[in-house]
Motif scaffolding. Structure first.
Motif, PDB file in Angstrom:
ATOM      1  N   ALA A   1       0.833  -1.207   0.000  1.00  0.00           N
ATOM      2  CA  ALA A   1       0.000   0.000   0.000  1.00  0.00           C
ATOM      3  C   ALA A   1       0.866   1.254   0.000  1.00  0.00           C
ATOM      4  CB  ALA A   1      -0.927  -0.012   1.214  1.00  0.00           C
ATOM      5  N   ILE A   2       1.955   1.223   0.760  1.00  0.00           N
ATOM      6  CA  ILE A   2       2.875   2.373   0.792  1.00  0.00           C
ATOM      7  C   ILE A   2       3.506   2.591  -0.574  1.00  0.00           C
ATOM      8  CG2 ILE A   2       5.020   3.248   1.797  1.00  0.00           C
ATOM      9  CD1 ILE A   2       4.289   1.746   4.370  1.00  0.00           C
ATOM     10  N   LEU A   3       4.004   1.505  -1.182  1.00  0.00           N
ATOM     11  CA  LEU A   3       4.637   1.617  -2.501  1.00  0.00           C
ATOM     12  C   LEU A   3       3.641   2.083  -3.550  1.00  0.00           C
ATOM     13  CD1 LEU A   3       6.855  -1.616  -2.532  1.00  0.00           C
ATOM     14  CD2 LEU A   3       7.622   0.758  -2.321  1.00  0.00           C
ATOM     15  N   GLN A   4       2.417   1.583  -3.491  1.00  0.00           N
ATOM     16  CA  GLN A   4       1.424   1.984  -4.488  1.00  0.00           C
ATOM     17  C   GLN A   4       1.048   3.446  -4.329  1.00  0.00           C
ATOM     18  OE1 GLN A   4      -1.868  -0.668  -5.193  1.00  0.00           O
ATOM     19  NE2 GLN A   4      -3.217   1.008  -5.767  1.00  0.00           N
ATOM     20  N   ALA A   5       0.927   3.920  -3.093  1.00  0.00           N
ATOM     21  CA  ALA A   5       0.595   5.330  -2.875  1.00  0.00           C
ATOM     22  C   ALA A   5       1.649   6.240  -3.495  1.00  0.00           C
ATOM     23  CB  ALA A   5       0.456   5.603  -1.380  1.00  0.00           C
ATOM     24  N   ILE A   6       2.930   5.922  -3.246  1.00  0.00           N
ATOM     25  CA  ILE A   6       4.020   6.738  -3.795  1.00  0.00           C
ATOM     26  C   ILE A   6       4.053   6.636  -5.314  1.00  0.00           C
ATOM     27  CG2 ILE A   6       6.521   7.062  -3.821  1.00  0.00           C
ATOM     28  CD1 ILE A   6       6.583   5.957  -0.960  1.00  0.00           C
ATOM     29  N   SER A   7       3.936   5.400  -5.823  1.00  0.00           N
ATOM     30  CA  SER A   7       4.027   5.188  -7.275  1.00  0.00           C
ATOM     31  C   SER A   7       2.887   5.878  -8.014  1.00  0.00           C
ATOM     32  CB  SER A   7       4.009   3.694  -7.586  1.00  0.00           C
ATOM     33  OG  SER A   7       5.090   3.032  -6.965  1.00  0.00           O
ATOM     34  N   GLN A   8       1.659   5.790  -7.469  1.00  0.00           N
ATOM     35  CA  GLN A   8       0.523   6.417  -8.142  1.00  0.00           C
ATOM     36  C   GLN A   8       0.703   7.927  -8.249  1.00  0.00           C
ATOM     37  OE1 GLN A   8      -3.376   3.575  -7.305  1.00  0.00           O
ATOM     38  NE2 GLN A   8      -3.030   5.347  -6.030  1.00  0.00           N
TER      39      GLN A   8
ATOM     40  N   ILE B   1       4.393  12.304   4.648  1.00  0.00           N
ATOM     41  CA  ILE B   1       4.095  11.265   5.637  1.00  0.00           C
ATOM     42  C   ILE B   1       2.582  11.161   5.865  1.00  0.00           C
ATOM     43  CG2 ILE B   1       4.374  10.591   8.057  1.00  0.00           C
ATOM     44  CD1 ILE B   1       7.156  11.786   7.976  1.00  0.00           C
ATOM     45  N   THR B   2       1.928  12.308   5.932  1.00  0.00           N
ATOM     46  CA  THR B   2       0.479  12.323   6.159  1.00  0.00           C
ATOM     47  C   THR B   2      -0.265  11.613   5.036  1.00  0.00           C
ATOM     48  OG1 THR B   2       0.649  14.426   7.370  1.00  0.00           O
ATOM     49  CG2 THR B   2      -1.527  13.791   6.554  1.00  0.00           C
ATOM     50  N   VAL B   3       0.114  11.908   3.793  1.00  0.00           N
ATOM     51  CA  VAL B   3      -0.552  11.297   2.639  1.00  0.00           C
ATOM     52  C   VAL B   3      -0.321   9.790   2.625  1.00  0.00           C
ATOM     53  CG1 VAL B   3      -0.553  11.140   0.127  1.00  0.00           C
ATOM     54  CG2 VAL B   3      -0.498  13.379   1.230  1.00  0.00           C
ATOM     55  N   ILE B   4       0.913   9.348   2.851  1.00  0.00           N
ATOM     56  CA  ILE B   4       1.238   7.917   2.809  1.00  0.00           C
ATOM     57  C   ILE B   4       0.497   7.165   3.911  1.00  0.00           C
ATOM     58  CG2 ILE B   4       3.092   6.228   3.121  1.00  0.00           C
ATOM     59  CD1 ILE B   4       4.970   8.193   1.757  1.00  0.00           C
ATOM     60  N   VAL B   5       0.531   7.713   5.130  1.00  0.00           N
ATOM     61  CA  VAL B   5      -0.145   7.049   6.257  1.00  0.00           C
ATOM     62  C   VAL B   5      -1.661   6.995   6.011  1.00  0.00           C
ATOM     63  CG1 VAL B   5      -0.699   7.231   8.712  1.00  0.00           C
ATOM     64  CG2 VAL B   5       1.641   7.595   7.938  1.00  0.00           C
ATOM     65  N   THR B   6      -2.218   8.095   5.516  1.00  0.00           N
ATOM     66  CA  THR B   6      -3.664   8.146   5.268  1.00  0.00           C
ATOM     67  C   THR B   6      -4.098   7.129   4.218  1.00  0.00           C
ATOM     68  OG1 THR B   6      -3.713  10.505   5.818  1.00  0.00           O
ATOM     69  CG2 THR B   6      -5.582   9.627   4.593  1.00  0.00           C
ATOM     70  N   MET B   7      -3.340   7.049   3.120  1.00  0.00           N
ATOM     71  CA  MET B   7      -3.711   6.136   2.049  1.00  0.00           C
ATOM     72  C   MET B   7      -3.493   4.673   2.451  1.00  0.00           C
ATOM     73  SD  MET B   7      -2.395   8.191  -1.353  1.00  0.00           S
ATOM     74  CE  MET B   7      -3.168   6.996  -2.449  1.00  0.00           C
ATOM     75  N   THR B   8      -2.473   4.404   3.253  1.00  0.00           N
ATOM     76  CA  THR B   8      -2.247   3.041   3.741  1.00  0.00           C
ATOM     77  C   THR B   8      -3.367   2.618   4.685  1.00  0.00           C
ATOM     78  OG1 THR B   8       0.159   3.361   3.570  1.00  0.00           O
ATOM     79  CG2 THR B   8      -0.618   1.508   4.905  1.00  0.00           C
ATOM     80  N   ALA B   9      -3.738   3.531   5.584  1.00  0.00           N
ATOM     81  CA  ALA B   9      -4.856   3.235   6.485  1.00  0.00           C
ATOM     82  C   ALA B   9      -6.153   3.055   5.707  1.00  0.00           C
ATOM     83  CB  ALA B   9      -5.004   4.358   7.517  1.00  0.00           C
ATOM     84  N   GLY B  10      -6.323   3.831   4.634  1.00  0.00           N
ATOM     85  CA  GLY B  10      -7.511   3.690   3.807  1.00  0.00           C
ATOM     86  C   GLY B  10      -7.589   2.331   3.142  1.00  0.00           C
ATOM     87  N   THR B  11      -6.437   1.800   2.723  1.00  0.00           N
ATOM     88  CA  THR B  11      -6.416   0.453   2.139  1.00  0.00           C
ATOM     89  C   THR B  11      -6.892  -0.590   3.133  1.00  0.00           C
ATOM     90  OG1 THR B  11      -4.624   0.972   0.593  1.00  0.00           O
ATOM     91  CG2 THR B  11      -4.911  -1.344   1.191  1.00  0.00           C
TER      92      THR B  11
END
Length: 438
Positions: A121-128, A153-163
């Motif tokens: 999820a972290i890698l996909q958030a950054i890659s997207q 950090i906020t964006v990555i954590v938020t998107m990972t938690a969303g997954t």
């Protein structure tokens, strides 16, 4: 069928499951409209208007959440990828294979899947974020991402938690609702986006009537093809030996092993899509130049004969690989021998396994060919449009009838409807109602 649905709604427990499923879908769609902090809505609007291919596939797998770049923009894709990778590695790594066969092994494998989904999820958030900024002519969809540490950090954590939230919601549907939760979530996103995609096709295309007719033809042929291939089976006869205990005789029954023409669903499509996006993601790490632009145009915007030929071969190959893995994990030959069963004319044990594998590979050819054709359907429609209307060609979903639902979306929609109706039928049969799928 309508009477069966009425009976299902009349029963309180089934009605509650249906309402619970609808509630979870509503919650997911609400979360899909909550954007990540810092998103440039104008940049996202420009990206949606100019891109189809990669963006459309990821938006499909996120249940429509990527269109708003919401907190669940990753969708359940990282979890699906983690699950596929663990299933592929299980027969290769002896420790994982032994663990999966232990009591409680499935629960442990499920836990490992959750753990593996987090880094994905972290890698996909950054890659997207990086690839979409590249595809949008360098206009960042989240200005300051990468340079502003706190925002990043906020964006990555938020998107990972969303997954993980999306996966949890899907599991709630599976456990307390009707149907497979993850498929229902993706299904809801496809249905929610289909009307707007159809409107964009009719208003953005220079040949709206032709595209409408083409869309209807593709939909009808696709539904019939998906049903025939997904439901098609090859039955291998099985005979059980007779056993005499005292005055009673046991066994001797005849049955069959149903081997599906396409036993892997749309998993090869997902896996091939994740592999074929790597060149575009890697190209974003290099300086701008003709090589980077060529790779981005081919694999990022999903255009050209080379891209579609590569995609077809990947889907075709992954279908064979995953089918072999699934058949190997089932240990059909050992289970038959353990229960006193055998295939007439085939020796039990290794010969039986070889025979089953040979049959699976033969019928998988049809399933692999079907999935490959489904995967390249947008490319075929693009070719037809360029051939018939060379001066009026419109790229992306605005000019491609196959991208209103997409091939993957068609398989998901038909598969989810069939699976959900079967579960409703099973619930009704247990309560002495007649079946409604005939």
């Amino acid at each position: 069928m309508i009477e069966g649905l009425r009976n299902a709604i009349r029963l309180p427990d089934i009605r509650n499951k249906i309402l619970f499923t609808l509630l979870i879908v509503l919650i997911y769609q609400f979360a899909a409209h909550v954007p990540v902090v810092g998103v440039d809505r104008d940049a996202m609007r420009s990206l949606i208007e100019n891109q189809g291919g990669l963006f459309g596939v990821l938006n499909l797998l996120s249940g429509g959440a990527l269109a708003n770049f919401s907190v669940i923009a990753n969708g359940v894709y990282p979890y699906i990828t983690a699950s596929i990778i663990l299933q592929v590695l299980t027969p290769v790594i002896p420790q994982l294979e032994a663990l999966s066969k232990e009591p409680g092994g499935k629960e442990k494998m499920e836990t490992y899947t959750y753990y593996l989904a987090v880094p994905f999820a972290i890698l996909q958030a950054i890659s997207q974020i990086q690839i979409f900024s590249t595809l949008n002519n360098g206009q960042q969809i989240i200005p300051g991402f990468g340079s502003d540490i706190l925002l990043t950090i906020t964006v990555i954590v938020t998107m990972t938690a969303g997954t993980m939230l999306a996966v949890w919601l899907g599991n709630q549907i599976t456990e307390q609702g009707i149907g497979n939760g993850l498929s229902i979530i993706i299904f809801s996103g496809i249905i929610a986006r289909a009307p707007s995609n159809l409107i964009r096709l009719l208003t953005g295309s220079t040949q709206p009537l032709f595209q409408l007719v083409l869309f209807v033809v593709i939909t009808l042929v696709g539904i019939v093809g998906v049903v025939l291939v997904q439901e098609g089976v090859r039955r291998i006869p099985v005979q059980y030996g007779k056993r005499v205990r005292g005055r009673r005789q046991y066994g001797g029954a005849s049955t069959h092993i149903p081997l599906k023409v396409n036993s892997v669903g749309m998993i090869p499509l997902i896996f091939a899509q994740s592999i074929i996006t790597f060149p575009a993601l890697l190209a974003g790490l290099f300086p701008d130049g003709p090589v980077r632009q060529s790779i981005t145009a081919t694999f990022g915007q999903q255009q050209g004969g080379f891209y579609w030929a590569t995609f077809f071969l990947l889907v075709f190959g992954f279908t064979y690989i995953y089918s072999d893995i699934m058949v190997g994990n089932q240990d059909l030959a050992d289970n038959l021998q353990r229960n006193g069963g055998f295939i007439p004319g085939i020796r039990p044990g290794r010969n039986t396994q070889v025979y089953i594998s040979r049959v699976v590979r033969r019928i998988t050819f049809v399933g692999a060919l079907f999935l490959g054709i489904v995967a390249i359907a947008p490319g075929v429609v693009d070719f037809i449009n360029r051939l018939l209307f060379p001066t009026e060609f419109v790229s992306g979903s605005a000019g491609n009838a196959a991208q209103v639902l997409s091939g993957s979306g068609m398989i998901i929609v038909v598969g989810v409807v069939i699976d959900t109706l079967r579960q409703l039928e099973a619930q009704l049969v247990m309560r002495n109602y007649d079946r409604f799928m005939r």
